[in-house]
Write a protein that holds these residues in place. Sequence first.
Motif, PDB file in Angstrom:
ATOM      1  N   VAL B 382       0.846  -1.195   0.000  1.00 42.70           N
ATOM      2  CA  VAL B 382       0.000   0.000   0.000  1.00 42.70           C
ATOM      3  C   VAL B 382       0.876   1.237   0.000  1.00 42.70           C
ATOM      4  O   VAL B 382       1.762   1.374   0.847  1.00 42.70           O
ATOM      5  N   ARG B 383       0.650   2.134  -0.963  1.00 38.74           N
ATOM      6  CA  ARG B 383       1.307   3.451  -0.967  1.00 38.74           C
ATOM      7  C   ARG B 383       0.247   4.497  -0.668  1.00 38.74           C
ATOM      8  O   ARG B 383      -0.714   4.652  -1.422  1.00 38.74           O
ATOM      9  N   TYR B 384       0.429   5.209   0.462  1.00 42.17           N
ATOM     10  CA  TYR B 384      -0.530   6.226   0.891  1.00 42.17           C
ATOM     11  C   TYR B 384      -0.112   7.554   0.288  1.00 42.17           C
ATOM     12  O   TYR B 384       0.951   8.080   0.622  1.00 42.17           O
ATOM     13  N   LEU B 385      -0.927   8.090  -0.604  1.00 42.47           N
ATOM     14  CA  LEU B 385      -0.538   9.290  -1.350  1.00 42.47           C
ATOM     15  C   LEU B 385      -1.277  10.536  -0.902  1.00 42.47           C
ATOM     16  O   LEU B 385      -0.811  11.635  -1.091  1.00 42.47           O
ATOM     17  N   ASP B 386      -2.452  10.372  -0.316  1.00 47.20           N
ATOM     18  CA  ASP B 386      -3.197  11.545   0.120  1.00 47.20           C
ATOM     19  C   ASP B 386      -4.181  11.151   1.228  1.00 47.20           C
ATOM     20  O   ASP B 386      -4.600   9.998   1.311  1.00 47.20           O
ATOM     21  N   GLU B 387      -4.537  12.146   2.030  1.00 44.92           N
ATOM     22  CA  GLU B 387      -5.510  11.920   3.091  1.00 44.92           C
ATOM     23  C   GLU B 387      -6.914  11.767   2.510  1.00 44.92           C
ATOM     24  O   GLU B 387      -7.236  12.343   1.481  1.00 44.92           O
ATOM     25  N   VAL B 388      -7.756  11.004   3.212  1.00 49.30           N
ATOM     26  CA  VAL B 388      -9.161  10.843   2.842  1.00 49.30           C
ATOM     27  C   VAL B 388      -9.979  11.096   4.111  1.00 49.30           C
ATOM     28  O   VAL B 388      -9.561  10.690   5.202  1.00 49.30           O
ATOM     29  N   HIS B 389     -11.109  11.771   3.977  1.00 52.04           N
ATOM     30  CA  HIS B 389     -11.876  12.163   5.162  1.00 52.04           C
ATOM     31  C   HIS B 389     -13.261  11.532   5.210  1.00 52.04           C
ATOM     32  O   HIS B 389     -13.809  11.130   4.180  1.00 52.04           O
ATOM     33  N   ALA B 390     -13.819  11.461   6.410  1.00 51.90           N
ATOM     34  CA  ALA B 390     -15.153  10.885   6.609  1.00 51.90           C
ATOM     35  C   ALA B 390     -16.155  11.615   5.736  1.00 51.90           C
ATOM     36  O   ALA B 390     -16.102  12.838   5.609  1.00 51.90           O
ATOM     37  N   GLY B 391     -17.075  10.866   5.147  1.00 51.70           N
ATOM     38  CA  GLY B 391     -18.119  11.464   4.338  1.00 51.70           C
ATOM     39  C   GLY B 391     -17.744  11.617   2.873  1.00 51.70           C
ATOM     40  O   GLY B 391     -18.611  11.808   2.031  1.00 51.70           O
ATOM     41  N   ARG B 413      -6.335   1.329  -7.561  1.00 56.10           N
ATOM     42  CA  ARG B 413      -6.115   2.755  -7.322  1.00 56.10           C
ATOM     43  C   ARG B 413      -7.306   3.297  -6.544  1.00 56.10           C
ATOM     44  O   ARG B 413      -8.456   3.108  -6.957  1.00 56.10           O
ATOM     45  N   LEU B 414      -7.044   3.990  -5.429  1.00 50.73           N
ATOM     46  CA  LEU B 414      -8.103   4.595  -4.623  1.00 50.73           C
ATOM     47  C   LEU B 414      -8.174   6.082  -4.964  1.00 50.73           C
ATOM     48  O   LEU B 414      -7.186   6.808  -4.796  1.00 50.73           O
ATOM     49  N   TRP B 415      -9.347   6.520  -5.427  1.00 49.15           N
ATOM     50  CA  TRP B 415      -9.537   7.905  -5.858  1.00 49.15           C
ATOM     51  C   TRP B 415     -10.385   8.661  -4.865  1.00 49.15           C
ATOM     52  O   TRP B 415     -11.426   8.186  -4.432  1.00 49.15           O
ATOM     53  N   ARG B 416      -9.951   9.873  -4.525  1.00 45.71           N
ATOM     54  CA  ARG B 416     -10.735  10.758  -3.688  1.00 45.71           C
ATOM     55  C   ARG B 416     -11.890  11.358  -4.484  1.00 45.71           C
ATOM     56  O   ARG B 416     -11.917  11.292  -5.703  1.00 45.71           O
ATOM     57  N   GLU B 417     -12.786  12.011  -3.739  1.00 41.25           N
ATOM     58  CA  GLU B 417     -13.933  12.651  -4.380  1.00 41.25           C
ATOM     59  C   GLU B 417     -13.478  13.725  -5.372  1.00 41.25           C
ATOM     60  O   GLU B 417     -14.122  13.938  -6.400  1.00 41.25           O
ATOM     61  N   ASP B 418     -12.341  14.406  -5.048  1.00 38.60           N
ATOM     62  CA  ASP B 418     -11.857  15.469  -5.947  1.00 38.60           C
ATOM     63  C   ASP B 418     -10.942  14.905  -7.039  1.00 38.60           C
ATOM     64  O   ASP B 418     -10.220  15.639  -7.696  1.00 38.60           O
ATOM     65  N   ASP B 419     -10.975  13.578  -7.209  1.00 38.35           N
ATOM     66  CA  ASP B 419     -10.279  12.908  -8.291  1.00 38.35           C
ATOM     67  C   ASP B 419      -8.747  12.905  -8.123  1.00 38.35           C
ATOM     68  O   ASP B 419      -8.021  12.667  -9.086  1.00 38.35           O
ATOM     69  N   ARG B 420      -8.279  13.167  -6.901  1.00 38.73           N
ATOM     70  CA  ARG B 420      -6.855  12.970  -6.649  1.00 38.73           C
ATOM     71  C   ARG B 420      -6.637  11.529  -6.222  1.00 38.73           C
ATOM     72  O   ARG B 420      -7.483  10.907  -5.581  1.00 38.73           O
ATOM     73  N   LEU B 421      -5.476  11.000  -6.577  1.00 36.53           N
ATOM     74  CA  LEU B 421      -5.154   9.625  -6.231  1.00 36.53           C
ATOM     75  C   LEU B 421      -4.808   9.556  -4.745  1.00 36.53           C
ATOM     76  O   LEU B 421      -3.875  10.224  -4.285  1.00 36.53           O
ATOM     77  N   ALA B 422      -5.565   8.779  -3.969  1.00 30.72           N
ATOM     78  CA  ALA B 422      -5.342   8.695  -2.522  1.00 30.72           C
ATOM     79  C   ALA B 422      -4.353   7.594  -2.165  1.00 30.72           C
ATOM     80  O   ALA B 422      -3.630   7.696  -1.177  1.00 30.72           O
ATOM     81  N   VAL B 473      10.247   7.531  -2.451  1.00 31.52           N
ATOM     82  CA  VAL B 473       9.070   7.959  -1.687  1.00 31.52           C
ATOM     83  C   VAL B 473       8.486   9.223  -2.299  1.00 31.52           C
ATOM     84  O   VAL B 473       9.214  10.165  -2.560  1.00 31.52           O
ATOM     85  N   PRO B 474       7.181   9.259  -2.522  1.00 34.80           N
ATOM     86  CA  PRO B 474       6.562  10.481  -3.044  1.00 34.80           C
ATOM     87  C   PRO B 474       6.776  11.631  -2.068  1.00 34.80           C
ATOM     88  O   PRO B 474       6.589  11.481  -0.861  1.00 34.80           O
ATOM     89  N   ALA B 475       7.176  12.783  -2.582  1.00 35.90           N
ATOM     90  CA  ALA B 475       7.691  13.819  -1.695  1.00 35.90           C
ATOM     91  C   ALA B 475       6.695  14.456  -0.713  1.00 35.90           C
ATOM     92  O   ALA B 475       6.686  14.096   0.447  1.00 35.90           O
ATOM     93  N   PRO B 476       5.799  15.383  -1.123  1.00 37.99           N
ATOM     94  CA  PRO B 476       5.123  16.127  -0.059  1.00 37.99           C
ATOM     95  C   PRO B 476       3.818  15.498   0.404  1.00 37.99           C
ATOM     96  O   PRO B 476       3.395  15.719   1.518  1.00 37.99           O
ATOM     97  N   GLU B 477       3.182  14.733  -0.452  1.00 36.14           N
ATOM     98  CA  GLU B 477       1.852  14.255  -0.108  1.00 36.14           C
ATOM     99  C   GLU B 477       1.958  12.962   0.688  1.00 36.14           C
ATOM    100  O   GLU B 477       2.418  11.946   0.181  1.00 36.14           O
ATOM    101  N   THR B 478       1.534  13.001   1.925  1.00 37.57           N
ATOM    102  CA  THR B 478       1.665  11.832   2.791  1.00 37.57           C
ATOM    103  C   THR B 478       0.398  11.683   3.590  1.00 37.57           C
ATOM    104  O   THR B 478      -0.394  12.607   3.702  1.00 37.57           O
ATOM    105  N   VAL B 479       0.207  10.539   4.174  1.00 38.90           N
ATOM    106  CA  VAL B 479      -1.003  10.296   4.967  1.00 38.90           C
ATOM    107  C   VAL B 479      -0.623   9.836   6.366  1.00 38.90           C
ATOM    108  O   VAL B 479       0.126   8.908   6.510  1.00 38.90           O
TER     109      VAL B 479
END
Lengths: 479, 479
Positions: B382-391, B413-422, B473-479
Amino acid sequence: MSKAAIIGGGVIGGGWAARFLLNGWDVAVCDPDPEAGRKIGEVLANARRSLPALYDRALPAEGKLSFHTDLAEAVKGAKWVQESVPETLELKHRVLPAIQAAVGPDAIIGSSTSGFKPSELNAAGTRAIVAHPFNPVYLLPLVELVGDPDTCAQAAEILRGIGMFPLHVRKEIDAHIADRLLEAVWREALWLVKDGVATTEEIDESIRMAFGIRWAQMGLFETYRIAGGEAGMKHFMAQFGPALSWPWTKLMDVPEFNDALVDLIASQSDAQSGHLSIRELERLRDDNVVGMIRALRRSGSGAGGVVRAHEGGLVQGGEHEGLPITVARQVPTTWTDYNGHMNETHYLEAASIATDRFMEMIGADAAYVASGKSYFTVENHVRYLDEVHAGERLTVTTQVLAAEGKKMQLFHRLWREDDRLAATVETLLLHTDLTTRRTSLPEPQVTAALTGWAARHAAMPADGAGRFVGQRVPAPETV
Amino acid sequence: MSKAAIIGGGVIGGGWAARFLLNGWDVAVCDPDPEAGRKIGEVLANARRSLPALYDRALPAEGKLSFHTDLAEAVKGAKWVQESVPETLELKHRVLPAIQAAVGPDAIIGSSTSGFKPSELNAAGTRAIVAHPFNPVYLLPLVELVGDPDTCAQAAEILRGIGMFPLHVRKEIDAHIADRLLEAVWREALWLVKDGVATTEEIDESIRMAFGIRWAQMGLFETYRIAGGEAGMKHFMAQFGPALSWPWTKLMDVPEFNDALVDLIASQSDAQSGHLSIRELERLRDDNVVGMIRALRRSGSGAGGVVRAHEGGLVQGGEHEGLPITVARQVPTTWTDYNGHMNETHYLEAASIATDRFMEMIGADAAYVASGKSYFTVENHVRYLDEVHAGERLTVTTQVLAAEGKKMQLFHRLWREDDRLAATVETLLLHTDLTTRRTSLPEPQVTAALTGWAARHAAMPADGAGRFVGQRVPAPETV
């Protein structure tokens, strides 16, 4: 797109509106209150955050919501009209004929009344049925349907389509079924408060710490069937039935406790639950109770709070093969899946709990997180080496592979009860500022503790770390 | 090691024995029944599979269990003696003095009586207190304590140590608190059955589909406080109190509904729940209800079964960037953690649901598993690329990286609601025979379907696959 009209936009009307809307229906709300939009909006906000959370699939796209003060305009073209105005017969006798005059002949007219019978509601010749829901309407499935059987059957079909559980009440009776039971409890509770026996809080605790949890999953009779043990429902009745003649409640009119009543109850209970043995019912109940109490751990409500407080006092720690034990626990049945073993997700859950525990050990604990700093996981690599089963004791050890600046790389080993290695989890975390959500350096004391662990673990082997997926797959043991 | 003596080894005595034993106490059971060992053994088996499952830490090592027919021998040296003999005063009046004659002066003597008052139990000069538990005693926390306040305070301390919730009932009264409420419901339910209004099953459904779920987490008064809405408890009382004078239950003796009673209830309710606004209470209730219903999905009991049935009819599917959508869902609050975002475990849970869905798409569905074949996961990265929030709405697409013989390698691939890769989840599975638990070749139709997908996905990119932990490691986006 189907349309529902909601007449009366209070808590119950708002709940109905949310239920239909989130299941893809267009909803027209009719309420003279200028605040109706705000009130419905608040119910909807609650519903949007909770109803879809029940499902592992997306609900349909939301329907369109509109507000009206003109009843005829609101109900026009509606397939379902739900009356949820205040609970007076006089008001219902004004509203129901107005609805009926404005809708098509095929529309269902439901009333949310908690007390009135259809014959009372329809005294003026209307054709409404009782469709009595429970608050919060957007989450609780029950709807009591009373009235014309054909209309109730059509209504039931629609309600199932929006995720509800229609219960056809075959005989009309004041307050239908559930509210009669609620009313009995309410009266007894008022007596207890009035007589100074218990406070409202004590009464609530006596419910939610005990029979509330039982009733959430089985109800009254199936629970008592189990209490009767191997001897069954007749035994239970024989044991506790005579209490009917004892002065235990303030409420005195009791049914005669005779063989006919015992036989009636026992035969209905057999029809309801006889396909499962008492042992099977016990295990079903226990798995449900465990699952629900585990769900309540999160908020700490009721029994979930009791478990959390108790757990805080349970000793943990120790070593295995020179590494700290960060998890020692039993595998709950709720962690297993259709393959009859612990699901892949919960290997990672165990490792995640181990990471939390290791964070506590280096001072990155709850207080540290509250101060605005934490570690975020950026990668996990799980190798599944052996199956794990419900009820087994699972132990996790944690080794520090690397600790440099913001970076903490851990290697968790999951051990089965028979001391076979069940899995390894390699996890990479970065220290993060919770305000900016960007990586940052840990506090010096955390760095010091972490590097101390890293130095002690540096020379130890870590077979299986540093590998990509599919690189030298372990041959026969798989999960 | 502390010792508890259990006098009477039925369902309740067995539950007490399990509660003490699994919390590290030695337990001596006294029962003349030659079957006592078997019966207690069955309760213990249930307790061992469920009580530890509540906790994320191991319980203490089990104490020693012994069986006795001699009461004096059983209670010798016990710190707690619990009487759970059948519910007749005459029998309790024989057993309690015998216990008191054989134990030390500091031992707590508790009676499991559900109906009798301490003054009745101790008519012969004994010093027992009521310690009334609820079945299953090893899971439900409530114990009603009635009797001498100092003894009850000591008893409460011990009960908290074994994970229970002691409730001190300050005024002795027939049936204490909870059973008075239960008795009121039981009587009303018997009327409903006797009068042919509802069957036992219909009554159970009316409870577990509605107020049972409410009561498992908040009880009666806090639930009604919410029902009063922003106007609060007084409003609720004004609205529903008058129903007391309606003939809704068969039980007629009702407390007078006057201002004094309303004020008493409202002030107690403020003391109990006034620290939370109605909106906060609603969200707490909803999160609890969602968690419990989600827990019931597993067995399909009650509301969990309703959700599963409804979910089965929800349309899923579609494509995103040329790949099949295998999950589209809302992120439940229960998936988030102390860092204020979706916990690492649930990224994998979403991917695991996606794998299940993809298995269905190639014909490795529930029927296939029932026939004895399945896929077991051997690795996940699992590579965590972005945060995901409740709702948030979360979408997962699935790409086949490799499919050869037993092997199936997927890239979710897990996609956020705003279409960013999570996140991305690379997962390797091996086809397995569920009887032998060894790898095996899939059925030809599954192989055909899988290789079809693999061929269509072969030329597509899969950035991030094939890497080990820490590699680029992907640089700034972390979870």
